[in-house]
Write a protein that holds these residues in place. Sequence first.
Motif, PDB file in Angstrom:
ATOM      1  N   SER A 142       2.897  17.593  26.865  1.00 20.05           N
ATOM      2  CA  SER A 142       3.966  18.599  26.389  1.00 20.05           C
ATOM      3  C   SER A 142       3.250  19.895  26.032  1.00 20.05           C
ATOM      4  CB  SER A 142       4.293  17.626  25.325  1.00 20.05           C
ATOM      5  OG  SER A 142       3.303  17.490  24.289  1.00 20.05           O
ATOM      6  N   HIS A 143       4.059  20.698  25.332  1.00 14.21           N
ATOM      7  CA  HIS A 143       3.510  22.013  24.933  1.00 14.21           C
ATOM      8  C   HIS A 143       2.401  21.795  23.891  1.00 14.21           C
ATOM      9  CE1 HIS A 143       7.510  23.663  26.253  1.00 14.21           C
ATOM     10  NE2 HIS A 143       6.734  24.871  26.436  1.00 14.21           N
ATOM     11  N   LYS A 144       2.448  20.602  23.022  1.00 20.73           N
ATOM     12  CA  LYS A 144       1.373  20.389  21.937  1.00 20.73           C
ATOM     13  C   LYS A 144       0.323  20.052  22.630  1.00 20.73           C
ATOM     14  CE  LYS A 144       2.966  19.279  17.958  1.00 20.73           C
ATOM     15  NZ  LYS A 144       3.511  18.443  16.688  1.00 20.73           N
ATOM     16  N   GLU A 145       0.229  19.013  23.682  1.00 19.09           N
ATOM     17  CA  GLU A 145      -0.916  18.492  24.340  1.00 19.09           C
ATOM     18  C   GLU A 145      -1.575  19.531  25.153  1.00 19.09           C
ATOM     19  OE1 GLU A 145       0.966  13.801  24.845  1.00 19.09           O
ATOM     20  OE2 GLU A 145       1.570  15.498  26.367  1.00 19.09           O
ATOM     21  N   PHE A 146      -0.723  20.491  25.664  1.00 18.95           N
ATOM     22  CA  PHE A 146      -1.178  21.485  26.682  1.00 18.95           C
ATOM     23  C   PHE A 146      -2.429  22.399  25.845  1.00 18.95           C
ATOM     24  CE2 PHE A 146      -0.734  25.787  28.490  1.00 18.95           C
ATOM     25  CZ  PHE A 146      -1.318  25.564  29.758  1.00 18.95           C
ATOM     26  N   ILE A 147      -2.058  22.627  24.614  1.00 15.29           N
ATOM     27  CA  ILE A 147      -2.860  23.613  23.769  1.00 15.29           C
ATOM     28  C   ILE A 147      -4.025  22.904  23.294  1.00 15.29           C
ATOM     29  CG2 ILE A 147      -0.701  25.123  23.535  1.00 15.29           C
ATOM     30  CD1 ILE A 147      -0.645  24.211  20.693  1.00 15.29           C
ATOM     31  N   LYS A 148      -4.014  21.479  23.455  1.00 14.22           N
ATOM     32  CA  LYS A 148      -5.217  20.911  22.907  1.00 14.22           C
ATOM     33  C   LYS A 148      -6.175  20.710  23.727  1.00 14.22           C
ATOM     34  CE  LYS A 148      -2.793  18.554  18.996  1.00 14.22           C
ATOM     35  NZ  LYS A 148      -2.469  16.985  18.481  1.00 14.22           N
ATOM     36  N   ASN A 149      -7.424  20.525  23.348  1.00 11.64           N
ATOM     37  CA  ASN A 149      -8.674  19.941  23.975  1.00 11.64           C
ATOM     38  C   ASN A 149      -8.698  20.819  25.147  1.00 11.64           C
ATOM     39  OD1 ASN A 149      -9.233  17.975  22.016  1.00 11.64           O
ATOM     40  ND2 ASN A 149      -7.725  16.597  23.130  1.00 11.64           N
ATOM     41  N   PHE A 150      -8.387  22.040  25.031  1.00 16.17           N
ATOM     42  CA  PHE A 150      -8.724  22.919  26.120  1.00 16.17           C
ATOM     43  C   PHE A 150      -8.008  22.559  27.464  1.00 16.17           C
ATOM     44  CE2 PHE A 150     -12.310  23.958  23.511  1.00 16.17           C
ATOM     45  CZ  PHE A 150     -12.105  25.357  23.410  1.00 16.17           C
ATOM     46  N   LEU A 179      -9.299  31.417  21.503  1.00 13.87           N
ATOM     47  CA  LEU A 179      -9.035  30.214  21.294  1.00 13.87           C
ATOM     48  C   LEU A 179      -7.264  30.142  21.166  1.00 13.87           C
ATOM     49  CD1 LEU A 179     -11.856  29.066  18.946  1.00 13.87           C
ATOM     50  CD2 LEU A 179     -11.462  28.345  21.152  1.00 13.87           C
ATOM     51  N   LYS A 180      -6.660  31.154  20.764  1.00 17.36           N
ATOM     52  CA  LYS A 180      -5.259  31.006  20.177  1.00 17.36           C
ATOM     53  C   LYS A 180      -4.231  31.668  21.104  1.00 17.36           C
ATOM     54  CE  LYS A 180      -4.082  29.308  17.075  1.00 17.36           C
ATOM     55  NZ  LYS A 180      -3.674  27.869  16.822  1.00 17.36           N
ATOM     56  N   PHE A 181      -4.548  33.244  21.567  1.00 18.11           N
ATOM     57  CA  PHE A 181      -3.504  33.989  22.360  1.00 18.11           C
ATOM     58  C   PHE A 181      -4.093  34.570  23.261  1.00 18.11           C
ATOM     59  CE2 PHE A 181      -1.635  32.922  17.991  1.00 18.11           C
ATOM     60  CZ  PHE A 181      -0.282  32.409  18.446  1.00 18.11           C
ATOM     61  N   PRO A 182      -4.971  33.986  24.268  1.00 20.22           N
ATOM     62  CA  PRO A 182      -5.619  34.743  25.321  1.00 20.22           C
ATOM     63  C   PRO A 182      -4.896  35.366  26.257  1.00 20.22           C
ATOM     64  CG  PRO A 182      -5.618  32.377  25.916  1.00 20.22           C
ATOM     65  CD  PRO A 182      -4.729  32.686  24.583  1.00 20.22           C
ATOM     66  N   ILE A 183      -3.982  36.227  25.940  1.00 16.73           N
ATOM     67  CA  ILE A 183      -3.082  37.233  27.101  1.00 16.73           C
ATOM     68  C   ILE A 183      -3.674  38.470  26.657  1.00 16.73           C
ATOM     69  CG2 ILE A 183      -0.910  38.359  27.489  1.00 16.73           C
ATOM     70  CD1 ILE A 183       0.549  35.941  26.629  1.00 16.73           C
ATOM     71  N   TYR A 184      -4.015  39.198  27.710  1.00 16.25           N
ATOM     72  CA  TYR A 184      -4.960  40.446  27.799  1.00 16.25           C
ATOM     73  C   TYR A 184      -4.264  41.489  26.701  1.00 16.25           C
ATOM     74  CZ  TYR A 184      -7.356  44.736  29.116  1.00 16.25           C
ATOM     75  OH  TYR A 184      -8.082  45.846  29.026  1.00 16.25           O
ATOM     76  N   ARG A 185      -2.760  41.518  26.893  1.00 17.52           N
ATOM     77  CA  ARG A 185      -2.202  42.668  26.133  1.00 17.52           C
ATOM     78  C   ARG A 185      -2.170  42.220  24.647  1.00 17.52           C
ATOM     79  NH1 ARG A 185       3.305  41.523  24.633  1.00 17.52           N
ATOM     80  NH2 ARG A 185       3.991  39.496  25.406  1.00 17.52           N
ATOM     81  N   TYR A 186      -2.568  41.352  24.245  1.00 21.35           N
ATOM     82  CA  TYR A 186      -2.717  40.672  22.899  1.00 21.35           C
ATOM     83  C   TYR A 186      -3.974  41.100  22.181  1.00 21.35           C
ATOM     84  CZ  TYR A 186       1.497  37.797  22.977  1.00 21.35           C
ATOM     85  OH  TYR A 186       2.809  37.095  23.190  1.00 21.35           O
ATOM     86  N   GLY A 187      -5.172  41.177  22.978  1.00 21.19           N
ATOM     87  CA  GLY A 187      -6.512  41.255  22.443  1.00 21.19           C
ATOM     88  C   GLY A 187      -7.426  42.179  23.064  1.00 21.19           C
ATOM     89  N   TYR A 188      -6.706  43.162  23.861  1.00 17.23           N
ATOM     90  CA  TYR A 188      -7.668  44.196  24.479  1.00 17.23           C
ATOM     91  C   TYR A 188      -8.591  45.128  23.818  1.00 17.23           C
ATOM     92  CZ  TYR A 188      -3.933  47.527  24.889  1.00 17.23           C
ATOM     93  OH  TYR A 188      -2.694  48.441  24.579  1.00 17.23           O
ATOM     94  N   SER A 189      -8.123  45.278  22.583  1.00 19.08           N
ATOM     95  CA  SER A 189      -8.768  46.153  21.751  1.00 19.08           C
ATOM     96  C   SER A 189     -10.071  45.697  21.371  1.00 19.08           C
ATOM     97  CB  SER A 189      -7.872  46.748  20.623  1.00 19.08           C
ATOM     98  OG  SER A 189      -7.520  45.786  19.879  1.00 19.08           O
ATOM     99  N   TYR A 190     -10.220  44.273  21.088  1.00 15.70           N
ATOM    100  CA  TYR A 190     -11.137  43.502  20.557  1.00 15.70           C
ATOM    101  C   TYR A 190     -12.163  43.519  21.713  1.00 15.70           C
ATOM    102  CZ  TYR A 190      -8.837  41.434  16.649  1.00 15.70           C
ATOM    103  OH  TYR A 190      -8.250  41.203  15.316  1.00 15.70           O
ATOM    104  N   ILE A 191     -11.778  43.397  23.073  1.00 13.10           N
ATOM    105  CA  ILE A 191     -12.594  43.343  24.249  1.00 13.10           C
ATOM    106  C   ILE A 191     -13.181  44.787  24.383  1.00 13.10           C
ATOM    107  CG2 ILE A 191     -12.612  43.111  26.765  1.00 13.10           C
ATOM    108  CD1 ILE A 191     -10.035  41.408  26.555  1.00 13.10           C
ATOM    109  N   SER A 205       4.833  29.086  21.440  1.00 15.48           N
ATOM    110  CA  SER A 205       4.187  30.492  21.580  1.00 15.48           C
ATOM    111  C   SER A 205       2.935  30.533  22.137  1.00 15.48           C
ATOM    112  CB  SER A 205       4.223  31.477  20.323  1.00 15.48           C
ATOM    113  OG  SER A 205       5.602  31.634  20.014  1.00 15.48           O
ATOM    114  N   GLU A 206       1.897  29.601  21.478  1.00 12.70           N
ATOM    115  CA  GLU A 206       0.582  29.480  22.017  1.00 12.70           C
ATOM    116  C   GLU A 206       0.543  28.827  23.346  1.00 12.70           C
ATOM    117  OE1 GLU A 206      -3.494  27.175  20.396  1.00 12.70           O
ATOM    118  OE2 GLU A 206      -1.693  27.444  18.838  1.00 12.70           O
ATOM    119  N   ALA A 207       1.608  27.967  23.452  1.00 11.54           N
ATOM    120  CA  ALA A 207       1.284  27.262  24.999  1.00 11.54           C
ATOM    121  C   ALA A 207       1.440  28.436  26.122  1.00 11.54           C
ATOM    122  CB  ALA A 207       2.132  26.156  25.084  1.00 11.54           C
ATOM    123  N   TRP A 208       2.739  29.222  25.963  1.00 11.94           N
ATOM    124  CA  TRP A 208       3.063  30.414  26.826  1.00 11.94           C
ATOM    125  C   TRP A 208       2.140  31.361  26.997  1.00 11.94           C
ATOM    126  CZ3 TRP A 208       6.989  31.322  30.250  1.00 11.94           C
ATOM    127  CH2 TRP A 208       8.159  30.406  30.262  1.00 11.94           C
TER     128      TRP A 208
END
Length: 493
Positions: free
Chosen positions: A345-353, A421-433, A329-332
């Motif tokens: 891998s998915h796990k490597e992809f989400i690490k260390n930016f 850092l975790k779920f940077p899709i616009y539709r997930y966090g636009y109210s914070y923005i 979920s985080e990788a996607w």
Amino acid sequence: MSLFIINILVTNITYILTGKLFLKKINYNNQINSIESGIIGIIIISFLALSINFFFSLNEYINFFVTIIIIFLSIINKIHFKKIDVIFYIIIFIITLSLLLFTNEYRPDAGLYHLPYTQILNENKILIGISNLHFRFGHISIIQYLSAFNINFLTGREGIIIPLASITSFVYLYFIYDLYKLVKRKENISIGKLFSLIIVLYISYKINRYGEYGNDAPAHLMLFFVVSYFLYNSNTGYKSFYLLTLISTFIFANKVFLGLCFILPLYLLIKRKSFFLKIFISVPSIFFALWFIKNILITGCLLYPIKNSCLKNLEWTDINRTEIVQVESEAWSKAWPENKNKNLSHKEFIKNFNWIDAWSDKHLKYILKVVGPYIFVLVMIFLYMGFSSKNKKGERLNINNYKEKKILYFFSSIGLILFFLKFPIYRYGYSYIIIFLFLIFLSLFESLDKNKIIKCSKFVIIFSIITMSGKQITRISENYNKRNFFPDHVFIN
């Protein structure tokens, strides 16, 4: 068509009656209109549906019976409507209908799990371990319970599509009316009015199509509402704190990611420690506990798919699958499909930016595309309100006097950091923005011209109404001969 109109009328009046009834029962004596009553009613019915589902399916008989009880209780408690309430009710109906006509449901999530899970709720009481049938059932929002409750003999099967449009209608009208009271000089200029100005502008710009809502838009709209409520009630008593906690619980049950809104009632709790014992055994606390119990029963986790929140000893808890879902979920959300390094891998992809390049190619570009024009308009508006002509220096609003600005900064900043850092899709966090942008623009000025704020409010109201109605009219005219009156994939076979 006539039946569909009746469905909307019944749905919205049920929300308003429920809200008025609840507010009367908790002796909330502040003047509160049908708009805010409807929003509170939506929250109460959502958690009422959740509570019922522990023992019964949300079938047409149960839902109809509960709706009749709500109407009956409203009558015996002498819930009445003022003339202004009737006007609000008519406007909300028009907005709701216009959003729904010849539109479509949110794709692909509606077909993948929103509608299927709603049907499960209509046919079964809570099913233990259902997330093992499909992991998406672990991501369910309280909106699915609200939608499932709206199937009864009064609303029909298509009733499940109405709640999303109703939430938008109530919240949108709340902010429009808040600006209207300023324009008509019924209320003073305040930070809350400025917030309403930028939210009305954003809703008309970006939250104007039913087919794009899903579970996300209602959560963000409610977050805007709770911030507005905080701006107006941060120095009031326990009942306002109580409602702030209730609204925050609903937002959390919509999107866990937006659960940082609890910082706002927590701030008031720290200021008034005497609130603690009262809220600990209150309706919001009960709803909060029920949501966690529901999560445990269907997923084995307090917060799915967070592995560390799972109870490993439960038979239906699948720790390995939960961890996979958490990582994927985080990788996607960080643009895994755009990843050019196929060795990761998915796990490597989400690490260390390692995800930054892929995310920048897709999600960052989209965020800038959406936020860029909005920022430009805000720059123009705040520059206009911030500077007065040398020959025409009017009365000014001192922004620095608002003490609670710091807690809003803290709340939105933490939200933005977690979003990135975790779920940077616009539709997930636009109210914070949007909330953070509002605070940034406030910080650029020590004061604003009050007369110009009123002029801008008039412009934004007119612009918003034209934009919102124009979007709906355009969609209706384009799809009049192509689609049904209401979304045509409502029914699941």
